[in-house]
Design an enzyme around this catalytic site. Structure first.
Site, PDB file in Angstrom:
ATOM      1  N   TRP A  20      -5.009 -13.956   9.283  1.00  0.00           N
ATOM      2  CA  TRP A  20      -6.130 -13.032   9.497  1.00  0.00           C
ATOM      3  C   TRP A  20      -7.288 -13.313   8.544  1.00  0.00           C
ATOM      4  CZ3 TRP A  20      -1.072 -11.473   8.552  1.00  0.00           C
ATOM      5  CH2 TRP A  20      -0.763 -11.190   7.224  1.00  0.00           C
ATOM      6  N   GLU A  33      -4.479  -5.035   9.967  1.00  0.00           N
ATOM      7  CA  GLU A  33      -4.536  -3.891   9.053  1.00  0.00           C
ATOM      8  C   GLU A  33      -3.529  -2.811   9.431  1.00  0.00           C
ATOM      9  OE1 GLU A  33      -5.868  -3.919   6.308  1.00  0.00           O
ATOM     10  OE2 GLU A  33      -7.274  -5.575   6.457  1.00  0.00           O
ATOM     11  N   THR A  39       3.342  -1.980   4.388  1.00  0.00           N
ATOM     12  CA  THR A  39       4.194  -3.091   4.795  1.00  0.00           C
ATOM     13  C   THR A  39       3.786  -4.345   4.025  1.00  0.00           C
ATOM     14  OG1 THR A  39       4.363  -2.156   7.013  1.00  0.00           O
ATOM     15  CG2 THR A  39       4.930  -4.475   6.773  1.00  0.00           C
ATOM     16  N   LEU A  76       9.777  -2.877  12.657  1.00  0.00           N
ATOM     17  CA  LEU A  76       8.719  -2.804  11.642  1.00  0.00           C
ATOM     18  C   LEU A  76       8.605  -1.409  11.041  1.00  0.00           C
ATOM     19  CD1 LEU A  76       6.726  -4.657  10.258  1.00  0.00           C
ATOM     20  CD2 LEU A  76       5.019  -4.065  11.983  1.00  0.00           C
ATOM     21  N   GLY A  77       9.109  -0.400  11.771  1.00  0.00           N
ATOM     22  CA  GLY A  77       9.066   0.957  11.225  1.00  0.00           C
ATOM     23  C   GLY A  77       7.741   1.666  11.432  1.00  0.00           C
ATOM     24  N   TYR A 116      -8.735   3.912   4.409  1.00  0.00           N
ATOM     25  CA  TYR A 116      -8.472   2.533   3.990  1.00  0.00           C
ATOM     26  C   TYR A 116      -8.791   1.537   5.103  1.00  0.00           C
ATOM     27  CZ  TYR A 116      -6.317  -1.865   3.712  1.00  0.00           C
ATOM     28  OH  TYR A 116      -6.162  -3.209   3.792  1.00  0.00           O
ATOM     29  N   ASP A 134      -6.269   1.011  -1.612  1.00  0.00           N
ATOM     30  CA  ASP A 134      -4.866   0.974  -1.196  1.00  0.00           C
ATOM     31  C   ASP A 134      -3.995   0.952  -2.448  1.00  0.00           C
ATOM     32  OD1 ASP A 134      -5.187  -1.562  -2.203  1.00  0.00           O
ATOM     33  OD2 ASP A 134      -3.958  -2.512  -0.670  1.00  0.00           O
ATOM     34  N   CYS A 195       0.282 -10.490 -17.146  1.00  0.00           N
ATOM     35  CA  CYS A 195      -0.825 -10.164 -18.050  1.00  0.00           C
ATOM     36  C   CYS A 195      -1.248 -11.372 -18.902  1.00  0.00           C
ATOM     37  CB  CYS A 195      -0.445  -8.994 -18.957  1.00  0.00           C
ATOM     38  SG  CYS A 195      -0.017  -7.493 -18.052  1.00  0.00           S
ATOM     39  N   CYS A 198      -3.869 -13.093 -17.016  1.00  0.00           N
ATOM     40  CA  CYS A 198      -4.816 -12.229 -16.310  1.00  0.00           C
ATOM     41  C   CYS A 198      -6.229 -12.390 -16.879  1.00  0.00           C
ATOM     42  CB  CYS A 198      -4.379 -10.770 -16.432  1.00  0.00           C
ATOM     43  SG  CYS A 198      -5.522  -9.620 -15.641  1.00  0.00           S
TER      44      CYS A 198
END
Length: 346
Positions: A20, A33, A39, A76-77, A116, A134, A195, A198
């Site tokens: 995507w 989305e 998921t 997938l729920g 979202y 999100d 970290c 990061c």
DNA sequence: AAAACGGGGAC
DNA sequence: GTCCCAGTTTT
């Protein structure tokens, strides 16, 4: 250099190649989305491939039967996503003449699309300056800025939304949104974030205060209720069984299952035989009842633990209203049932 | 504001 | 076992 630019630089070097990300077609972005709500990418990926293959346009999806859409979604729920997806496809085709809505406010009107998802589609497909919030965004921003407001409150959402909206790169909102999510998913992970490498480790408030493990703050876990499910698997002389579609509200809406007897406690053979004798369909029939799974199967949902037994009922008669066991795999079923069908192999 | 809604990955 | 995932809808 500001945070937005650093984030985008990190993203440029570290982003995954996902299908995507090679399109701005709003139908494909919308599909991705919805599939990715609550998921993980690895779990959603094969479903994205399947949906774009079987339903390459919104017209194909709108023209499909709901049962087939649910079947493709099986496993997938959160099945309301599939039902809303299908309903919204029909709405786009029949009311909007197949034209995908192109503003945040209009995208938000689609069923199954909240703040979202509308922000994601509006930015990725139409370059609108709408920041996504999100789970990844909550985590990254709460740590970098040391924000202790609980994320699962209205106050928390507003605060993080405003901050993200302030940080978004107005020249490339799509890239910024995907960058901050990828950053949260791949580097600023829930457990053991990286970290040491990061780009923000010199400014991160949580890292300096040693509160990485406490952020983001989330209010109390929801409590889990325990239920006892007994599925009645009929086997007739003419190789048929009974399945029924779940109705009304609750879990697995519109999916199929074997007749269900829910009990207060773990059911015994005697209790089940008693219940079965009262079924209309078995009146005057001779049958044998045996327990399939010696050990109770505990199927865990986010807020229910389903202690499940499958009871095999062998009939000495035919079942005119039954479904041929050969066709049972055509029906969308919860994964709990699907796993049984697979193993039992009739 | 709180609860309901799935299934699986990561630890 | 625990936590959480590119959240939304219903109560």
């Amino acid at each position: 250099m500001n945070l937005s630019k650093q984030l985008i630089n990190w993203y440029t070097d570290n982003k995954r190649d996902l299908p995507w990300r090679n399109t701005t077609n709003p139908y494909f972005i919308w599909l991705s989305e919805i599939i990715l709500q609550q998921t993980q990418v690895v779990q959603g990926l094969p479903y994205y491939t399947a949906f774009t293959t079987y339903y390459p346009t919104v017209f194909d999806l709108a023209n499909a039967d709901e049962q087939d859409v649910l079947k493709l979604w099986q496993g997938l729920g959160y099945y309301s996503r599939a039902r809303n997806l299908h309903a919204s496809a029909k709405y786009i085709v029949n009311v909007l003449n197949g034209q995908f809505p192109d503003t945040f406010d209009d995208i938000l009107k689609l069923k199954g699309v909240g703040d979202y998802t509308a922000s994601a589609i509006a930015s990725i497909c139409f370059n609108q300056i709408t920041a996504v919030v999100d789970g990844n965004v909550y985590r990254a921003l709460s740590r970098i800025y040391g924000i202790e407001t609980a994320i699962n409150t209205g106050k928390g959402f507003k605060e993080f939304k405003a901050l993200a909206q302030q940080l978004i790169d107005v020249k490339q909102p799509a890239t910024f949104n995907q960058a901050i999510m990828e950053f949260g998913a791949r580097l600023c992970k829930p457990k053991n974030p990286d970290c040491n490498i990061c780009p923000f480790n010199t400014v991160c408030v949580a890292l300096q205060k040693g509160t990485i493990g406490e952020l983001p703050v989330k209010l109390k876990a929801n409590k889990v209720t325990k239920k006892h499910f007994n599925f009645i698997v009929m086997l007739s002389k003419d190789n048929k069984t009974i399945i029924e579609q779940r109705q009304g509200s609750g879990i697995w809406q519109n999916l199929y299952q074997f007749p269900l007897i829910e009990t207060e406690k773990e059911a015994t053979h005697e209790v089940i035989v008693n219940e079965i004798e009262n079924l209309d369909i078995l009146k005057d029939a001779t049958f044998d009842v045996s327990l399939y799974n010696d050990k109770v199967i505990v199927h865990k949902l986010s807020h229910q633990h389903l202690n499940t037994k499958f009871w095999i009922v062998t009939l000495d008669q035919e079942l005119s209203k039954g479904v041929s066991i050969k066709q049972i795999k055509d029906y969308p079923v919860p994964i709990l049932i699907g796993n049984f069908i697979e193993k039992f192999n009739f």
